[in-house]
Write a protein that holds these residues in place. Structure first.
Motif, PDB file in Angstrom:
ATOM      1  N   THR A 108       0.834  -1.219   0.000  1.00 64.32           N
ATOM      2  CA  THR A 108       0.000   0.000   0.000  1.00 64.32           C
ATOM      3  C   THR A 108       0.862   1.259   0.000  1.00 64.32           C
ATOM      4  N   VAL A 120      -1.733  -5.256  -1.703  1.00 61.47           N
ATOM      5  CA  VAL A 120      -2.960  -4.965  -2.446  1.00 61.47           C
ATOM      6  C   VAL A 120      -2.688  -5.235  -3.924  1.00 61.47           C
ATOM      7  N   VAL A 166      -2.969 -11.026   3.070  1.00 60.96           N
ATOM      8  CA  VAL A 166      -4.042 -10.998   2.083  1.00 60.96           C
ATOM      9  C   VAL A 166      -4.739 -12.359   1.979  1.00 60.96           C
ATOM     10  N   TYR A 196     -14.376  -5.254  -0.442  1.00 63.15           N
ATOM     11  CA  TYR A 196     -13.864  -6.037  -1.568  1.00 63.15           C
ATOM     12  C   TYR A 196     -15.025  -6.677  -2.330  1.00 63.15           C
ATOM     13  N   ASN A 209      -6.263  -2.837   8.931  1.00 63.50           N
ATOM     14  CA  ASN A 209      -6.801  -2.993   7.591  1.00 63.50           C
ATOM     15  C   ASN A 209      -7.406  -1.734   7.000  1.00 63.50           C
ATOM     16  N   ARG A 262      -5.710  -0.536   3.812  1.00 62.63           N
ATOM     17  CA  ARG A 262      -6.081  -1.033   2.472  1.00 62.63           C
ATOM     18  C   ARG A 262      -7.262  -0.242   1.899  1.00 62.63           C
ATOM     19  N   TYR A 292      -6.147   3.118   0.713  1.00 67.79           N
ATOM     20  CA  TYR A 292      -5.395   3.025  -0.546  1.00 67.79           C
ATOM     21  C   TYR A 292      -6.357   3.049  -1.741  1.00 67.79           C
ATOM     22  N   TYR A 293      -7.382   2.217  -1.688  1.00 73.67           N
ATOM     23  CA  TYR A 293      -8.325   2.160  -2.817  1.00 73.67           C
ATOM     24  C   TYR A 293      -9.170   3.423  -2.919  1.00 73.67           C
ATOM     25  N   LYS A 334      -5.624   4.822  -5.227  1.00 71.36           N
ATOM     26  CA  LYS A 334      -4.398   4.006  -5.291  1.00 71.36           C
ATOM     27  C   LYS A 334      -3.130   4.866  -5.259  1.00 71.36           C
TER      28      LYS A 334
END
Length: 495
Positions: free
Chosen positions: A7, A32, A232, A278, A329, A332, A335-336, A340
């Motif tokens: 990340t 990721v 992951v 997700y 977490n 993550r 990040y998205y 990104k």
């Protein structure tokens, strides 16, 4: 081709097998893939499928370098007769809402869903440098449930050892016994004088200790990896049960294909709810993910203000698995959501490490709040919800699920959107708290409390929990936080 990187930088290009074996990136970031969401899962084909079939559909998208036969074998071994319900994560009606039981596995907690399959994934990875003698030492910190689920998954697994640290006096008696009585020649369990955040932060430091890594590789042919949801391979199996819930709602004719669903998720480390994010990225019609916290409401404050601040009192509550101030977490999701951008993530995580806090830009918070709602319950409210859920639905919930039940009850209901509460643990893991809430006898041992609860509610004590009363305690070690790395090295020497 799907590749994984940190990340905090995009220089790595690992396969999913390599990312699972490694556990955490060298720079402390989490693995990721930028391809997440490029391939989706066909929701129109979900109804009527078994959990195992849905798992194959979802995991083949998320872990594409596992072959079809490999994946099917992992799934068959992980979701078989060790589950007390063939649906694995059954969805049941709860008044006008629904509850998804995630605790029908061998350790009675939601962590089983991922930790029954992670050792199977791990067994199918290969050493990066071709060292045929290389063994993996799983090092994990637990706030209560991960520890036992990881121990049960990795006990006597070929080519691996496992060391679990838990905060001394800060897990339930049943949770502690589940860990300290674990059988297996390759397992090690140790209490830590500190809280979960101390243990987890130190485990991350252990993974980043290059000198330790070189010694372990040279002396013992050992590499370290993780069974926490920073791995992951621990996270992605949890995506499956969101799709399974949707399939069950389709079968029960609660929804039609394409209808949206809300999920209410009790969480401390953000892994359980991240799996729902997700699932949405993979095409599941999720309207809202509701993050439910206990009195350690750091996630509530972040999701309402945009400031994540771990510099706050740490409370020991009756929902110990959620007593967490550093939700790993979240990184993550950020990040998205931040398109990104590894530089922003590095900046935020450096602030967290240096100052104990970070603040996200207002436009990023606005985007997060479109999907993630939040609430929290104090301990009186948790007790009240256990009592009310039994009174209104004749359904017994544990204190973590009760946090979610409280938050769900506070939300305005939308008749067109079903709400699914994730139930994360069996109430029999916390029998004393549940009995107190229900006005039952709670002054005996935990096992007497279990029997009392069973008699009063007509429910059954899971055999693996009741059997702990006569199990031999194998592990009594307790170390200071500063001695954890040395303890890991000693365990690696014995592998």
């Amino acid at each position: 081709m799907t590749t994984f990187h940190s990340t905090r930088s995009s220089t790595d290009a690992l396969t999913s097998k390599q990312a699972i074996r490694k556990g955490i990136a060298d720079d402390g970031g989490l693995f990721v893939t930028d391809q997440l969401g490029e391939t989706t899962v066909d929701i129109s084909a979900l109804a009527g499928k078994s959990y195992q079939q849905i798992a194959f559909d979802v995991l083949s998208v998320l872990l594409p370098d596992f072959g079809e036969d490999e994946l099917k074998q992992c799934i068959a071994e992980a979701y078989g007769s060790q589950w007390s319900d063939e649906r694995i994560t059954p969805v049941k009606r709860l008044g006008d809402d629904y509850v998804m039981e995630l605790f029908n596995g061998p350790t009675c907690a939601f962590k089983d869903v991922a930790l029954q399959i992670l050792p199977r994934f791990m067994a199918r990875t290969t050493p990066a440098d071709g060292d045929a003698d290389e063994k993996i030492m799983i090092v994990t910190a637990t706030s209560g449930d991960t520890g036992k689920a990881a121990l049960a998954g990795f006990a006597d697994a070929a080519g691996t050892g496992i060391t679990v640290f838990y905060p001394q006096g800060r897990v339930s008696r049943v949770q502690e016994l589940q860990m300290t009585t674990q059988t297996g020649s390759n397992v090690h369990v140790c209490a830590v004088n500190g809280n979960f955040d101390d243990a987890q932060s130190t485990v991350k430091e252990i993974f980043g200790d290059q000198e330790l890594a070189e010694r372990l590789a040279a002396d013992d042919h050992v590499v370290l990896s993780s069974a926490n949801s920073i791995n992951v391979g621990r996270l992605v199996p949890q995506v499956v049960y969101y799709f399974s819930a949707y399939a069950q709602l389709l079968e029960q004719q609660v929804i039609n294909v394409g209808d949206e669903v809300d999920f209410v998720v009790p969480t401390g480390n953000f892994g359980d709810v991240l799996a729902g994010y997700y699932a949405k990225m993979l095409g599941l019609p999720v309207r809202q993910l509701v993050v439910a916290s206990d009195k350690n409401n750091v996630l509530f404050d972040f999701l309402t203000t945009g400031t994540y601040n771990r510099n706050r009192p740490f409370y020991e509550t009756i929902s110990p698995s959620m007593d967490i101030l550093i939700s790993s977490n979240l990184e993550r999701m950020l990040y998205y959501m931040a398109e990104k951008d590894p530089r922003l993530i590095t900046y935020l995580m450096n602030d967290l490490a240096q100052y104990g806090a970070y603040e996200v830009p207002p436009q990023l918070l606005a985007q997060i709040r479109q999907l993630f709602a939040t609430g929290w319950a104090d301990e009186d409210q948790v007790r009240q919800m256990i009592a009310e859920c039994w009174r209104d639905n004749h359904y017994v919930i544990d204190p973590h699920t009760a946090c979610g039940y409280f938050v769900m009850r506070q939300m305005p209901a939308d008749p067109g959107t079903p709400r699914v509460l994730l139930s994360t643990a069996s109430p029999y893991k916390f029998p004393r708290v549940v009995n107190e809430a229900l006005g039952l006898k709670a002054d005996g041992t935990d096992f007497e409390c279990m029997d009392e609860l069973a008699a009063a509610t007509g429910t059954e004590v899971p055999a693996m929990l009741r059997g702990l009363e006569s199990a031999d305690v194998r592990f009594r070690d307790c170390v200071e936080v500063s001695d954890m790395a040395h303890y890991v090295e000693q365990c690696a020497n014995r592998l």
